[in-house]
Design a protein around this motif. Structure first.
Motif, PDB file in Angstrom:
ATOM      1  N   PRO A 234     -38.876 -24.846 -18.438  1.00 44.65           N
ATOM      2  CA  PRO A 234     -39.805 -26.028 -18.727  1.00 44.65           C
ATOM      3  C   PRO A 234     -39.926 -26.379 -20.126  1.00 44.65           C
ATOM      4  O   PRO A 234     -40.372 -27.465 -20.783  1.00 44.65           O
ATOM      5  CB  PRO A 234     -41.127 -25.575 -18.048  1.00 44.65           C
ATOM      6  CG  PRO A 234     -41.083 -24.378 -17.623  1.00 44.65           C
ATOM      7  CD  PRO A 234     -39.470 -23.912 -17.426  1.00 44.65           C
ATOM      8  N   PHE A 235     -40.015 -25.155 -20.982  1.00 45.73           N
ATOM      9  CA  PHE A 235     -40.585 -25.374 -22.439  1.00 45.73           C
ATOM     10  C   PHE A 235     -39.325 -26.327 -23.282  1.00 45.73           C
ATOM     11  O   PHE A 235     -39.735 -26.645 -24.328  1.00 45.73           O
ATOM     12  CB  PHE A 235     -40.463 -24.033 -23.045  1.00 45.73           C
ATOM     13  CG  PHE A 235     -41.697 -23.162 -22.489  1.00 45.73           C
ATOM     14  CD1 PHE A 235     -42.723 -23.745 -21.589  1.00 45.73           C
ATOM     15  CD2 PHE A 235     -41.747 -21.872 -22.767  1.00 45.73           C
ATOM     16  CE1 PHE A 235     -43.836 -23.163 -21.247  1.00 45.73           C
ATOM     17  CE2 PHE A 235     -42.867 -20.928 -22.282  1.00 45.73           C
ATOM     18  CZ  PHE A 235     -44.064 -21.814 -21.381  1.00 45.73           C
ATOM     19  N   ALA A 236     -37.903 -26.193 -22.539  1.00 46.83           N
ATOM     20  CA  ALA A 236     -36.937 -26.982 -23.167  1.00 46.83           C
ATOM     21  C   ALA A 236     -37.483 -28.330 -23.122  1.00 46.83           C
ATOM     22  O   ALA A 236     -37.107 -29.059 -24.072  1.00 46.83           O
ATOM     23  CB  ALA A 236     -35.773 -27.064 -22.200  1.00 46.83           C
ATOM     24  N   ASP A 237     -37.815 -29.043 -22.267  1.00 41.41           N
ATOM     25  CA  ASP A 237     -38.361 -30.471 -22.161  1.00 41.41           C
ATOM     26  C   ASP A 237     -39.590 -30.855 -23.039  1.00 41.41           C
ATOM     27  O   ASP A 237     -39.341 -31.776 -23.937  1.00 41.41           O
ATOM     28  CB  ASP A 237     -38.804 -30.896 -20.834  1.00 41.41           C
ATOM     29  CG  ASP A 237     -37.785 -31.410 -19.757  1.00 41.41           C
ATOM     30  OD1 ASP A 237     -36.923 -31.685 -20.231  1.00 41.41           O
ATOM     31  OD2 ASP A 237     -38.202 -31.633 -18.636  1.00 41.41           O
ATOM     32  N   CYS A 275     -50.158 -27.165 -22.779  1.00 39.25           N
ATOM     33  CA  CYS A 275     -50.633 -25.801 -22.496  1.00 39.25           C
ATOM     34  C   CYS A 275     -51.876 -25.928 -21.670  1.00 39.25           C
ATOM     35  O   CYS A 275     -51.886 -25.303 -20.556  1.00 39.25           O
ATOM     36  CB  CYS A 275     -50.815 -24.882 -23.525  1.00 39.25           C
ATOM     37  SG  CYS A 275     -49.325 -24.574 -24.644  1.00 39.25           S
ATOM     38  N   ARG A 276     -52.667 -26.890 -21.743  1.00 41.12           N
ATOM     39  CA  ARG A 276     -53.972 -26.939 -21.012  1.00 41.12           C
ATOM     40  C   ARG A 276     -53.634 -27.482 -19.784  1.00 41.12           C
ATOM     41  O   ARG A 276     -54.270 -26.777 -18.669  1.00 41.12           O
ATOM     42  CB  ARG A 276     -55.043 -27.952 -21.651  1.00 41.12           C
ATOM     43  CG  ARG A 276     -55.705 -27.617 -22.751  1.00 41.12           C
ATOM     44  CD  ARG A 276     -56.803 -28.414 -23.414  1.00 41.12           C
ATOM     45  NE  ARG A 276     -56.520 -29.728 -23.361  1.00 41.12           N
ATOM     46  CZ  ARG A 276     -56.218 -30.359 -24.733  1.00 41.12           C
ATOM     47  NH1 ARG A 276     -56.003 -29.317 -25.768  1.00 41.12           N
ATOM     48  NH2 ARG A 276     -55.892 -31.506 -24.857  1.00 41.12           N
ATOM     49  N   ARG A 277     -52.760 -28.456 -19.457  1.00 45.82           N
ATOM     50  CA  ARG A 277     -52.377 -29.064 -18.082  1.00 45.82           C
ATOM     51  C   ARG A 277     -51.677 -27.899 -17.188  1.00 45.82           C
ATOM     52  O   ARG A 277     -51.729 -27.695 -16.042  1.00 45.82           O
ATOM     53  CB  ARG A 277     -51.498 -30.164 -18.313  1.00 45.82           C
ATOM     54  CG  ARG A 277     -52.595 -31.252 -18.673  1.00 45.82           C
ATOM     55  CD  ARG A 277     -51.608 -32.564 -18.761  1.00 45.82           C
ATOM     56  NE  ARG A 277     -52.622 -33.750 -18.961  1.00 45.82           N
ATOM     57  CZ  ARG A 277     -52.609 -34.497 -20.018  1.00 45.82           C
ATOM     58  NH1 ARG A 277     -52.049 -34.486 -20.871  1.00 45.82           N
ATOM     59  NH2 ARG A 277     -53.676 -35.782 -19.693  1.00 45.82           N
ATOM     60  N   ALA A 278     -50.780 -26.999 -18.071  1.00 49.24           N
ATOM     61  CA  ALA A 278     -49.884 -26.160 -17.518  1.00 49.24           C
ATOM     62  C   ALA A 278     -50.525 -24.659 -17.255  1.00 49.24           C
ATOM     63  O   ALA A 278     -49.850 -23.747 -16.669  1.00 49.24           O
ATOM     64  CB  ALA A 278     -48.461 -25.760 -18.164  1.00 49.24           C
ATOM     65  N   GLY A 279     -51.991 -24.602 -17.616  1.00 43.08           N
ATOM     66  CA  GLY A 279     -52.580 -23.171 -17.747  1.00 43.08           C
ATOM     67  C   GLY A 279     -52.078 -22.048 -18.598  1.00 43.08           C
ATOM     68  O   GLY A 279     -52.057 -21.022 -18.083  1.00 43.08           O
ATOM     69  N   LEU A 280     -51.587 -22.560 -19.909  1.00 42.54           N
ATOM     70  CA  LEU A 280     -50.736 -21.678 -20.653  1.00 42.54           C
ATOM     71  C   LEU A 280     -51.688 -21.387 -21.831  1.00 42.54           C
ATOM     72  O   LEU A 280     -52.578 -22.203 -22.263  1.00 42.54           O
ATOM     73  CB  LEU A 280     -49.459 -21.981 -20.902  1.00 42.54           C
ATOM     74  CG  LEU A 280     -48.481 -22.372 -19.954  1.00 42.54           C
ATOM     75  CD1 LEU A 280     -47.238 -23.126 -20.506  1.00 42.54           C
ATOM     76  CD2 LEU A 280     -48.051 -21.029 -19.271  1.00 42.54           C
ATOM     77  N   ASP A 281     -51.546 -20.176 -22.470  1.00 41.18           N
ATOM     78  CA  ASP A 281     -52.325 -19.945 -23.880  1.00 41.18           C
ATOM     79  C   ASP A 281     -51.401 -20.637 -24.826  1.00 41.18           C
ATOM     80  O   ASP A 281     -51.933 -20.995 -25.894  1.00 41.18           O
ATOM     81  CB  ASP A 281     -52.578 -18.293 -23.906  1.00 41.18           C
ATOM     82  CG  ASP A 281     -53.387 -17.994 -22.892  1.00 41.18           C
ATOM     83  OD1 ASP A 281     -54.281 -18.798 -22.565  1.00 41.18           O
ATOM     84  OD2 ASP A 281     -53.116 -16.612 -22.554  1.00 41.18           O
ATOM     85  N   SER A 282     -50.242 -20.391 -25.099  1.00 38.70           N
ATOM     86  CA  SER A 282     -49.218 -20.830 -26.012  1.00 38.70           C
ATOM     87  C   SER A 282     -47.832 -20.930 -25.547  1.00 38.70           C
ATOM     88  O   SER A 282     -47.695 -20.534 -24.454  1.00 38.70           O
ATOM     89  CB  SER A 282     -49.414 -19.768 -27.228  1.00 38.70           C
ATOM     90  OG  SER A 282     -49.128 -18.590 -26.903  1.00 38.70           O
TER      91      SER A 282
END
Length: 341
Positions: A234-237, A275-282
């Motif tokens: 997903p980080f590629a998009d 990140c907020r939407r995906a529940g990630l810190d970074s």
């Protein structure tokens, strides 16, 4: 639809009458100037307006122009609630209009060709970017197994496989030596991050002009152009869209523009919202992700340019502009690598 419109339109009507519910001819086709990879047409029939996507004519690179995959993913997305056009019918019989094609429903709304959104007031720009951000997080949250897409791509080692695929595509369409691109390929090969197990449905070309928005609200109605979609990281998009913050405005980017004055989020703000939407810190390995995004779009642009030289580009003039942009984009990629920003 390669010039012989009366004959092709009749052939399309005959085929569509048998394969598209409610189709009534006669129909007329008007080619969109966009759609560099797969030529795209507005079809106006007695029964309504449709959109047709076809493979380009001529000899094609292996694994390119896979409209069959576009059609499959659009059909799968119908049951997910994700904003995408409704796929109607796929034709793999090249005798109908000369190449394989599919038909989808037409979606009325706004397409923003300039990411600076000059036609919107300042306060109307950030909500558009937020709608894109929300759409990206929703895409990556789709349960691919429930959508019937668990075999839509190979699991694991996404970046390594993509690096190999696009290096091969670039070399197959290379027309001159671009030193920065050669350096970029070497750097990427030695900095592929370890596979972290993340797998999602990825769009592959997530940018503002591949989207249709509501005519009156900052609501995403449809995401277009799924040719490059697959199961991937997903980080590629996310990095691919953020790459456009670094591209010059003349190349559909935001580089050199005062984003604060325009009311457009910064790259860091856009990443933080995701990140907020995906529940990630970074997002780790950001330099690699940005450099990889440049690498992939360069390989795509070079392929478009090579088709213009071969005489089968969808829009020859724009294709030549793509070719001219290759050294510039390779330079921006190496600048990201060397500065680590």
């Amino acid at each position: 639809m390669n010039g012989a419109f009366p004959e092709d339109a009749r052939a399309l009507d005959i085929w569509a009458n048998a394969h598209v519910e409610g189709w009534r001819g006669p129909s007329r086709a008007k080619k969109f100037a966009t759609g560099q990879s797969n030529p795209t047409y507005l079809i106006e029939a007695a029964s309504g307006r449709y959109v047709l996507r076809r493979k380009p004519p001529g000899k094609l690179l292996k694994s390119a122009h896979m409209i069959e995959r576009e059609f499959r993913v659009l059909k799968a997305l119908e049951g997910t609630g994700f904003p995408a056009p409704r796929a109607l019918a796929l034709c793999e019989d090249e005798s109908v209009i000369g190449t394989a094609f599919y038909l989808m429903a037409n979606v009325d709304g706004r397409i923003f060709w300039d990411p600076a959104l000059p036609d919107l007031p300042r306060e109307g720009r950030r909500p558009i970017y937020d709608a894109m951000n929300e759409g990206l997080a929703k895409l990556h949250a789709i349960d691919v197994s429930a959508a019937g897409l668990s075999d839509y791509g190979k699991p694991g080692s996404y970046f390594a496989r993509q690096l190999q695929r696009w290096t091969e595509q670039y070399r197959a369409s290379e027309t001159e030596t671009v030193d920065d691109m050669d350096r970029l390929i070497v750097w990427l090969a030695s900095h592929v991050p370890a596979d972290d197990g993340r797998v999602a449905l990825v769009h592959g070309d997530w940018r503002i002009d591949n989207m249709i928005f509501d005519a009156d609200k900052p609501r995403l109605l449809a995401v277009l152009d799924w040719e490059l979609s697959t199961l991937g990281h997903p980080f590629a998009d996310l990095a691919y869209q953020c790459m456009y913050w670094r591209m010059p405005n003349a190349s559909n980017g935001l580089g050199g523009l005062d984003r604060a004055a325009l009311g457009i989020p910064t790259e860091a703000e856009y990443v933080a919202a995701y990140c907020r939407r995906a529940g990630l810190d970074s997002i780790p390995d950001w330099t690699f992700l940005i450099a990889f995004s440049f690498f992939r779009i360069i390989a795509i642009a070079q392929g478009v340019y090579k088709r213009s030289l071969d005489g089968n580009a969808s829009n020859p003039e724009r294709a030549r502009q793509y070719g001219k942009a290759v050294p510039m984009m390779a330079g921006l990629a190496m600048e990201a690598v060397e500065t680590g920003v």
